[in-house]
Enzyme design. Structure first.
Site, short mmCIF file in Angstrom:
data_model
loop_
_atom_site.label_atom_id
_atom_site.label_comp_id
_atom_site.label_asym_id
_atom_site.label_seq_id
_atom_site.Cartn_x
_atom_site.Cartn_y
_atom_site.Cartn_z
N SER A 82 -3.13 5.12 10.60
CA SER A 82 -2.27 6.63 10.01
C SER A 82 -1.49 6.25 10.73
O SER A 82 -1.31 6.43 11.60
CB SER A 82 -2.43 8.08 10.19
OG SER A 82 -2.28 9.08 10.32
N TYR A 105 -12.64 0.02 0.08
CA TYR A 105 -12.79 -0.11 1.82
C TYR A 105 -13.64 -0.97 2.17
O TYR A 105 -14.95 -0.59 1.42
CB TYR A 105 -12.95 1.55 2.34
CG TYR A 105 -11.21 2.42 2.49
CD1 TYR A 105 -11.08 2.56 3.38
CD2 TYR A 105 -11.36 3.20 1.23
CE1 TYR A 105 -10.06 3.66 4.03
CE2 TYR A 105 -9.63 4.01 1.53
CZ TYR A 105 -9.03 3.85 2.36
OH TYR A 105 -8.22 4.15 2.78
N HIS A 156 -0.87 2.20 7.15
CA HIS A 156 -0.94 2.95 5.88
C HIS A 156 0.11 3.17 5.51
O HIS A 156 1.34 3.82 6.83
CB HIS A 156 -2.02 3.81 6.32
CG HIS A 156 -3.18 3.97 5.36
ND1 HIS A 156 -4.59 3.24 5.50
CD2 HIS A 156 -3.96 4.34 3.83
CE1 HIS A 156 -4.88 3.23 4.75
NE2 HIS A 156 -5.17 3.82 3.57
N GLU A 212 -9.23 -2.20 1.52
CA GLU A 212 -8.97 -1.91 2.90
C GLU A 212 -9.87 -2.28 4.25
O GLU A 212 -10.77 -1.22 4.08
CB GLU A 212 -8.50 -0.40 3.19
CG GLU A 212 -7.03 -0.88 1.48
CD GLU A 212 -7.15 0.80 1.36
OE1 GLU A 212 -6.74 1.85 2.20
OE2 GLU A 212 -7.25 1.60 0.30
N ASP A 221 20.95 3.66 -6.49
CA ASP A 221 19.55 4.14 -6.80
C ASP A 221 18.12 3.47 -5.25
O ASP A 221 17.59 3.59 -5.18
CB ASP A 221 19.02 4.79 -7.94
CG ASP A 221 18.54 3.49 -8.74
OD1 ASP A 221 18.07 2.02 -8.61
OD2 ASP A 221 18.02 3.71 -10.23
N THR A 243 20.06 6.97 -0.77
CA THR A 243 20.71 7.70 -1.69
C THR A 243 19.47 8.33 -2.38
O THR A 243 18.30 7.31 -2.32
CB THR A 243 22.04 7.30 -3.16
OG1 THR A 243 20.60 6.31 -3.30
CG2 THR A 243 22.57 6.31 -2.67
N HIS A 264 0.67 -1.25 -0.17
CA HIS A 264 0.06 -0.30 0.28
C HIS A 264 1.16 1.38 -0.27
O HIS A 264 0.54 2.13 0.26
CB HIS A 264 -0.67 0.31 1.14
CG HIS A 264 -2.08 1.03 0.64
ND1 HIS A 264 -2.35 1.14 -0.25
CD2 HIS A 264 -2.95 1.49 1.69
CE1 HIS A 264 -3.64 1.42 -0.23
NE2 HIS A 264 -4.07 2.12 1.22
#
Length: 734
Positions: A305, A531, A254, A491, A664, A669, A145
């Site tokens: 959250s 959801y 999340h 979700e 990368d 970086t 997610h």
């Protein structure tokens, strides 16, 4: 008479002597046998009880990073959030478990969610490679997610609109990466063991819709200490020697520590947790390399959250309105949650590091061996028409998909751009009128079915150019001994997940075959359907309720379906489950909204790869090195999996050769691509020198491709560039 008596005495005497000899012999034999047996037992102590039958296990990881430029990032649905470089690479991690008769595969991929299109394409490739070994019933694909991965991998119209259409160059690396991770796990299969452990990780998340959560029954809420699930479940994979080969973990949060202002491809907090554990277990290896695979999977994160400082009004610093998460000036767009760090990179580091540390602790102390059979159950379900008997007198049903007004308000992790607010249970005549003219009004049946949701987008009755939302979805459970993984196509909120776990556990243990069962939700799996709230949360119509697309009884329908799967597993009657209607695989009207990348130009008297802003001669540990190159569009590099735009290299003074220490894919970086005017662009590479970096001579290199006219056709050519050599030292005075 006397002579007969004498003979009898003689005979009896002989018999007595013989019997005595026999008894003595038997005693000697008994003593000898006992003594010898004790000696044998001392030399060969009894074997310990046989251990549980090992599984066949395999782990694999593969790069699934898509285009690093121009493509909309999937998650926040912001048209301005297009890719412009790389923070960290994206990986797919696969785990295969086989009990000798049945096999299951679990994949967690650094992606916003698994789309139905991705799953169908992966299953097609697996069928071509392996026949019926890997199928829709025994393969689970789950997304971490992250909201910072390239979009464009959906076949339904609503998702195509928000992510640049159907972008082949975006979906192909994802499909290929997932398949490659399964290939590697398949090739690495060996006898091994699995151990489980669980613990609590507190203060690493908050509930972003507490008002909705409080609408759940009080007696139910009192059974739990928090309004989020803080449980971390870990599965430890070892070979028969006890050496670790992988870890799979679930935690509900999340992956939005990287906010909607970010334009770098990033695996966010869950990906960073994987990065840390894999770097720990694969010492000396570059990111994405090494045999140990650490998968961190999403769970019931719908209302959870990582922005633990909570929502505030950005223009005043005061708390947002509790009920609708808005501000007096600026509305929902001004209300945002932050933390725990001072910026999104630091927040990602803190949250990811906390998850990593807890998982590492649980991994190190895992001793509860997982044993028993491996099973899987799967059905395709038409979620627009599921009837559920909720009591003796009432039957309810699901609805055609629709999104409510609060969907457009967004969340405190990323608010909407217009004047919508969360908690809207009435429509807005202005927006209803505009949407009705453009897209059509919902039927009375659909409006009644979704009540009290005021419908903004009537997606279930919109089919141009393709259906706007899926109707056919996957429901699936895989079980490994006493661990059941429930693959959920969306979700789930905290309480929805709790109810589902409890229901599945009851069904599995009802027949006595399962005991001490650990049930875990694997979110964002197989197909995305937004959801899944509880019925009570749905009534509040915050963002999560407005985005529960199949109506107020969505959770009840899923509970019914997953109970059926669990019951079939418990009764060993999975073969009797109806397969259900197959989902569509569209071949027409899959349109890309992303224009082709233009040719690349460069400033006069320069070349691609030339340095525009050079490094300083000396840096200290903790400093940031920055260098800017003349660059081409990263899209011209094509499939960038297992490649890199960046290397940080140290000079080995003994051999006078350069050794790559970062790419990368490294956390240290950042590769920024900046599109300028006149089709010119630059690439700025930053290296955040870690405290552990050894002193020495370094350089930073950049690799890419540019497109230019050659005669009457365009040609793509590679280029590379290098910074000056610079020193890293503990002091500027050396």
């Amino acid at each position: 008479m006397g002579r007969r008596s004498s003979s009898l005495v003689v005979i009896l005497s002989i018999l007595f002597v013989a019997m005595t000899a026999v008894c003595v012999t038997l005693l000697v034999l008994m003593f000898t046998t006992t003594h010898t047996g004790e000696s044998i037992r001392r030399r060969n102590p009894p074997s310990p009880p046989p251990q549980n039958q090992p599984y066949l296990v395999g782990v694999g990881r593969a790069d699934c990073t898509g285009p690093a430029a121009d493509v909309p990032l999937m998650g926040y649905a912001s048209t301005q959030q297009t890719a412009a470089g790389i923070h960290t690479r994206l990986y797919s991690r696969a785990f295969i478990i086989d009990d000798g008769s049945r096999r299951v595969v679990f994949v967690t991929a650094d992606v916003g969610m698994i789309s139905q299109r991705v799953r169908l394409e992966v299953l097609q490739v697996l069928q071509q490679k392996y026949g019926d070994v890997y199928r829709q019933d025994n393969v689970v694909l789950s997304g971490t997610h992250t909201h910072c991965g390239p979009g464009g991998y959906f076949q339904y119209t609503l998702f195509m609109i928000s992510s640049g259409g159907f972008i082949k160059t975006s979906i192909q690396p994802l499909v290929d990466g997932i398949v490659k991770s399964i290939d590697r796990a398949h090739q690495n299969m060996r006898p091994g063991r699995i151990y489980r452990n669980q613990g609590e990780l507190d203060h690493n998340s908050i509930n972003r819709s507490p008002h909705s959560y409080l609408n759940n029954p009080e007696d139910e809420r009192l059974r739990y200490k928090d309004n989020t699930d803080n449980q971390v479940l870990v599965l430890k994979f070892t070979d028969l020697d006890g050496d670790g080969i992988g870890m799979l973990s679930w935690f509900a949060v999340h992956a939005v520590s990287m906010n909607l202002t970010n334009r770098l491809v990033s695996s966010d907090n869950m990906g960073y947790a994987s990065y840390l554990l894999e770097q720990d277990k694969n010492p000396g290896e570059l990111p994405g390399q090494g045999g140990f695979v650490a998968g961190f999977s999403s769970s019931n994160l719908g209302d959870v959250s990582p922005n633990t400082r909570g929502p505030v009004c950005m223009n005043t610093g005061l708390p947002c309105d509790y009920l609708n998460s808005s501000c007096p000036v600026g509305g929902t767009n001004m209300c945002a949650a932050f933390g725990p760090g001072d910026d999104m990179f630091e927040s990602t580091r803190i949250i990811g590091e906390n998850i990593y540390r807890k998982a590492k602790e649980l991994y190190a102390t895992a001793v509860d061996e997982v044993t028993g059979s491996v099973q899987s159950a799967h059905q395709w379900v038409n979620m627009t028409d599921v009837s559920v008997q909720i009591n003796d007198t009432h039957t309810v049903r699901t609805c055609k998909p629709a999104l409510g007004h609060s969907f457009a308000a967004g969340t405190t992790d990323g608010g909407g751009a217009l004047n919508f607010t969360q908690g809207a249970v009435e429509g807005d005549p202005f927006w209803d009128g505009i949407v009705g003219v453009l897209l059509g009004k919902p039927s009375n049946e659909t409006k009644e079915c979704h009540h009290p949701k005021p419908i903004l987008f009537n997606t279930g009755e919109m089919n141009t150019p393709l259906p706007w939302h899926p109707q056919i979805v996957d429901v699936q459970i895989i079980s490994i001994g006493s661990v059941a993984v429930v693959a959920v196509p969306g979700e789930m909120t905290t309480m929805s997940g709790r109810r589902l776990r409890e229901a599945v556990k009851q069904e599995l243990e009802s027949e006595g075959a399962f005991r001490d069962t650990e049930v875990v939700i694997a979110g964002l799996s197989n197909v995305y359907t937004h959801y899944i709230t509880t019925y009570e949360e749905y009534q509040v119509q915050r963002y999560e309720g407005a985005s529960t697309i199949y109506g107020p009884h969505t959770l009840s329908a899923y509970l019914q379906k997953y109970r059926g799967l669990a019951r079939a597993i418990a009764q060993d009657r999975v073969s009797e489950l109806p397969v259900g209607p197959e989902p569509p695989f569209f071949t027409k009207n899959l349109v890309s909204l992303l224009p082709a990348a233009s040719i690349d130009r460069k400033p006069d008297n320069t070349s691609f790869g030339e340095v525009l802003q050079q490094v300083y001669p000396v840096y200290r540990q903790g400093d940031v090195v920055s260098v800017t190159f003349v660059a081409g569009n990263p899209r011209h590099s094509g499939d960038i999996r297992d490649k890199t735009f960046v290397t940080v290299e140290i000079l080995d003074n003994r051999t006078e050769t350069w050794e790559v220490v970062h790419t990368d894919a490294s956390w240290e970086t950042r590769f920024h691509w900046l599109k300028g005017s006149n089709q010119q662009s630059n690439a700025t590479i930053q290296w955040f020198i870690p405290p552990s970096a050894p002193s020495g001579s370094y350089r930073i290199r950049h690799f890419g491709h540019y497109k230019a006219w050659k005669g009457f056709q365009t040609v793509i050519s590679p280029y590379e560039g290098s910074s000056d050599v610079f020193r890293v030292a503990s002091s500027f005075y050396y």
